[in-house]
Design an enzyme around this catalytic site. Structure first.
Site, PDB file in Angstrom:
ATOM      1  N   ASN A   1       9.092  -2.401  -8.434  1.00  0.00           N
ATOM      2  CA  ASN A   1       7.952  -1.639  -8.950  1.00  0.00           C
ATOM      3  C   ASN A   1       8.432  -0.209  -9.130  1.00  0.00           C
ATOM      4  O   ASN A   1       8.533   0.537  -8.158  1.00  0.00           O
ATOM      5  CB  ASN A   1       6.783  -1.715  -7.957  1.00  0.00           C
ATOM      6  CG  ASN A   1       5.636  -0.799  -8.342  1.00  0.00           C
ATOM      7  OD1 ASN A   1       5.567  -0.328  -9.477  1.00  0.00           O
ATOM      8  ND2 ASN A   1       4.737  -0.546  -7.399  1.00  0.00           N
ATOM      9  N   TRP A   2       8.764   0.137 -10.366  1.00  0.00           N
ATOM     10  CA  TRP A   2       9.344   1.463 -10.610  1.00  0.00           C
ATOM     11  C   TRP A   2       8.327   2.585 -10.479  1.00  0.00           C
ATOM     12  O   TRP A   2       8.704   3.762 -10.434  1.00  0.00           O
ATOM     13  CB  TRP A   2       9.936   1.532 -12.017  1.00  0.00           C
ATOM     14  CG  TRP A   2      11.122   0.663 -12.274  1.00  0.00           C
ATOM     15  CD1 TRP A   2      11.712  -0.232 -11.404  1.00  0.00           C
ATOM     16  CD2 TRP A   2      11.874   0.587 -13.488  1.00  0.00           C
ATOM     17  NE1 TRP A   2      12.771  -0.849 -12.013  1.00  0.00           N
ATOM     18  CE2 TRP A   2      12.899  -0.361 -13.301  1.00  0.00           C
ATOM     19  CE3 TRP A   2      11.785   1.229 -14.719  1.00  0.00           C
ATOM     20  CZ2 TRP A   2      13.819  -0.689 -14.290  1.00  0.00           C
ATOM     21  CZ3 TRP A   2      12.698   0.912 -15.717  1.00  0.00           C
ATOM     22  CH2 TRP A   2      13.705  -0.035 -15.498  1.00  0.00           C
ATOM     23  N   LYS A   3       7.048   2.233 -10.518  1.00  0.00           N
ATOM     24  CA  LYS A   3       5.984   3.262 -10.521  1.00  0.00           C
ATOM     25  C   LYS A   3       6.214   4.211 -11.710  1.00  0.00           C
ATOM     26  O   LYS A   3       6.715   3.772 -12.738  1.00  0.00           O
ATOM     27  CB  LYS A   3       5.942   3.992  -9.180  1.00  0.00           C
ATOM     28  CG  LYS A   3       5.917   2.995  -8.020  1.00  0.00           C
ATOM     29  CD  LYS A   3       5.600   3.587  -6.697  1.00  0.00           C
ATOM     30  CE  LYS A   3       5.609   2.470  -5.652  1.00  0.00           C
ATOM     31  NZ  LYS A   3       5.192   2.915  -4.338  1.00  0.00           N
TER      32      LYS A   3
ATOM     33  N   HIS B   1      -2.420  -2.572  -6.970  1.00  0.00           N
ATOM     34  CA  HIS B   1      -1.513  -1.817  -6.103  1.00  0.00           C
ATOM     35  C   HIS B   1      -2.315  -0.748  -5.363  1.00  0.00           C
ATOM     36  O   HIS B   1      -3.265  -0.182  -5.920  1.00  0.00           O
ATOM     37  CB  HIS B   1      -0.397  -1.176  -6.936  1.00  0.00           C
ATOM     38  CG  HIS B   1       0.671  -0.590  -6.075  1.00  0.00           C
ATOM     39  ND1 HIS B   1       0.530   0.656  -5.495  1.00  0.00           N
ATOM     40  CD2 HIS B   1       1.854  -1.083  -5.651  1.00  0.00           C
ATOM     41  CE1 HIS B   1       1.606   0.893  -4.751  1.00  0.00           C
ATOM     42  NE2 HIS B   1       2.419  -0.141  -4.838  1.00  0.00           N
TER      43      HIS B   1
ATOM     44  N   GLU C   1      -1.821   2.254  -4.802  1.00  0.00           N
ATOM     45  CA  GLU C   1      -1.928   3.550  -5.497  1.00  0.00           C
ATOM     46  C   GLU C   1      -3.008   3.502  -6.580  1.00  0.00           C
ATOM     47  O   GLU C   1      -3.681   4.502  -6.826  1.00  0.00           O
ATOM     48  CB  GLU C   1      -0.557   3.942  -6.074  1.00  0.00           C
ATOM     49  CG  GLU C   1       0.392   4.381  -4.965  1.00  0.00           C
ATOM     50  CD  GLU C   1       1.857   4.054  -5.203  1.00  0.00           C
ATOM     51  OE1 GLU C   1       2.257   3.839  -6.361  1.00  0.00           O
ATOM     52  OE2 GLU C   1       2.617   4.003  -4.212  1.00  0.00           O
TER      53      GLU C   1
ATOM     54  N   GLU D   1       1.053  -5.532   1.114  1.00  0.00           N
ATOM     55  CA  GLU D   1       1.691  -4.224   1.244  1.00  0.00           C
ATOM     56  C   GLU D   1       0.850  -3.342   2.161  1.00  0.00           C
ATOM     57  O   GLU D   1      -0.134  -2.740   1.704  1.00  0.00           O
ATOM     58  CB  GLU D   1       1.805  -3.548  -0.128  1.00  0.00           C
ATOM     59  CG  GLU D   1       2.623  -4.327  -1.123  1.00  0.00           C
ATOM     60  CD  GLU D   1       3.166  -3.415  -2.218  1.00  0.00           C
ATOM     61  OE1 GLU D   1       4.402  -3.334  -2.337  1.00  0.00           O
ATOM     62  OE2 GLU D   1       2.377  -2.770  -2.911  1.00  0.00           O
TER      63      GLU D   1
ATOM     64  N   GLY E   1       6.390   3.752   0.784  1.00  0.00           N
ATOM     65  CA  GLY E   1       7.026   5.036   0.494  1.00  0.00           C
ATOM     66  C   GLY E   1       7.147   5.945   1.710  1.00  0.00           C
ATOM     67  O   GLY E   1       7.452   7.125   1.586  1.00  0.00           O
TER      68      GLY E   1
ATOM     69  N   SER F   1       8.468  -0.016   1.996  1.00  0.00           N
ATOM     70  CA  SER F   1       9.752   0.443   2.531  1.00  0.00           C
ATOM     71  C   SER F   1      10.732  -0.697   2.802  1.00  0.00           C
ATOM     72  O   SER F   1      11.482  -0.665   3.784  1.00  0.00           O
ATOM     73  CB  SER F   1       9.542   1.290   3.794  1.00  0.00           C
ATOM     74  OG  SER F   1       8.801   2.457   3.470  1.00  0.00           O
TER      75      SER F   1
ATOM     76  N   GLY G   1       9.566  -0.790  -4.115  1.00  0.00           N
ATOM     77  CA  GLY G   1       9.335   0.466  -4.822  1.00  0.00           C
ATOM     78  C   GLY G   1      10.619   1.272  -4.907  1.00  0.00           C
ATOM     79  O   GLY G   1      11.489   1.018  -5.742  1.00  0.00           O
ATOM     80  N   GLY G   2      10.773   2.251  -4.015  1.00  0.00           N
ATOM     81  CA  GLY G   2      11.905   3.183  -4.034  1.00  0.00           C
ATOM     82  C   GLY G   2      13.258   2.521  -4.234  1.00  0.00           C
ATOM     83  O   GLY G   2      14.063   2.973  -5.071  1.00  0.00           O
TER      84      GLY G   2
END
Ligand code: PGA
Length: 256
Positions: A9-11, A101, A103, A173, A179, A219, A240-241
């Site tokens: 998930n590149w966001k 998600h 966010e 999640e 993150g 994470s 993500g990251g």
């Protein structure tokens, strides 16, 4: 055997050129160092909308590789300036869409009711939803995390009939792990995944519960992925990251 999935998930990261470069780098690494169980692993690139068409072209012809949008709109089409429909996403050659998600829930105030509409839009346009659920820290500390996740699933996806539910991937999640560098322990994650699978069994049946892929996100990185993925009810990760670095992403794929 249920699908084992690593989804990035590149966001809101990577411009068009950087994103295409990243996919090329990952594909090269996968070719040069094919992970042992690649045959059973599905890899999803959850890119911003602008990359989807080109990304889908790059991975074309390999049924283990997929693209995903990170959102879609609740309506089919019309005067909704700036929004993107499920049908538009599908037309890029994409087959998954991340829905709900944390966010989106937090910053864009997406309610379970809106998310249920998005899930319907996805499915009626032949996109597989990756439906996210998870509690904030405050709810876990109050020991209310099971209720929160139950409500998110009941209101977001449990309206689906069996055939449509079978096309849905669930991602657990915990919001406090996203993150933050703070991962749920494999035990904490497994406990919630088992709880989710049990709920699916109660709502649908044992076969469907056994076939539903439930991903962990928050994470997840090369150093902890293996321990998480070893757990019986953890079928991969939403990353993500670590999905923004080719080496890390491929190491996580290898951990599956
Ligand atoms: P993270 O993000 O891996 O950077 O914690 C996961 C996600 O938000 O899907």
């Amino acid at each position: 055997m249920r699908k084992q999935i690593v989804a990035g998930n590149w966001k809101m990261n990577k411009n068009y050129f950087e994103g295409i470069e990243l996919i090329k780098e990952i594909l090269k690494l996968l070719k040069d160092y094919p992970p042992k169980n690649f045959e059973y692993t599905h890899i999803i690139f959850g890119t911003p909308y602008i990359h989807l068409f080109a990304a889908a072209q790059l991975i074309k012809g390999d049924s283990r590789l997929h693209t995903a949008a990170q959102n879609c709109y609740t309506e089919e089409k019309g005067a909704y300036t700036g929004e993107i429909s499920a049908n538009m996403i599908k037309s890029t050659g994409t087959d998954f869409v991340i829905i709900g998600h944390s966010e989106r829930r937090q910053y864009f105030k997406e309610s379970n009711e809106m998310l249920a509409k998005k899930v319907n839009q996805a499915l009626s346009n032949q996109l597989f939803p990756i439906f996210c659920c998870g509690e904030v820290l405050y709810e876990r500390e109050k020991d209310n995390h099971h209720n929160i996740v139950r409500e998110q699933l009941e209101e977001g996806v449990f309206h689906l009939d069996k055939e449509n539910f079978k096309k849905t991937v669930i991602a657990y999640e915990p919001v406090w792990a996203i993150g933050t560098g703070k991962t749920a322990t494999p035990g904490q994650a497994q406990e919630m995944h088992q709880f989710i699978r049990k709920m699916i069994e109660e709502k649908y049946n044992k076969t469907i519960a056994g076939e539903t892929s439930i991903l962990y996100g928050g994470s997840c990185k090369p150093s902890n992925a293996k321990k998480l993925f070893e757990k019986e009810d953890i079928d991969g990760g939403l990353i993500g990251g670590a999905s923004l670095k080719a080496d890390d992403f491929v190491d996580i794929i290898k951990a599956l």
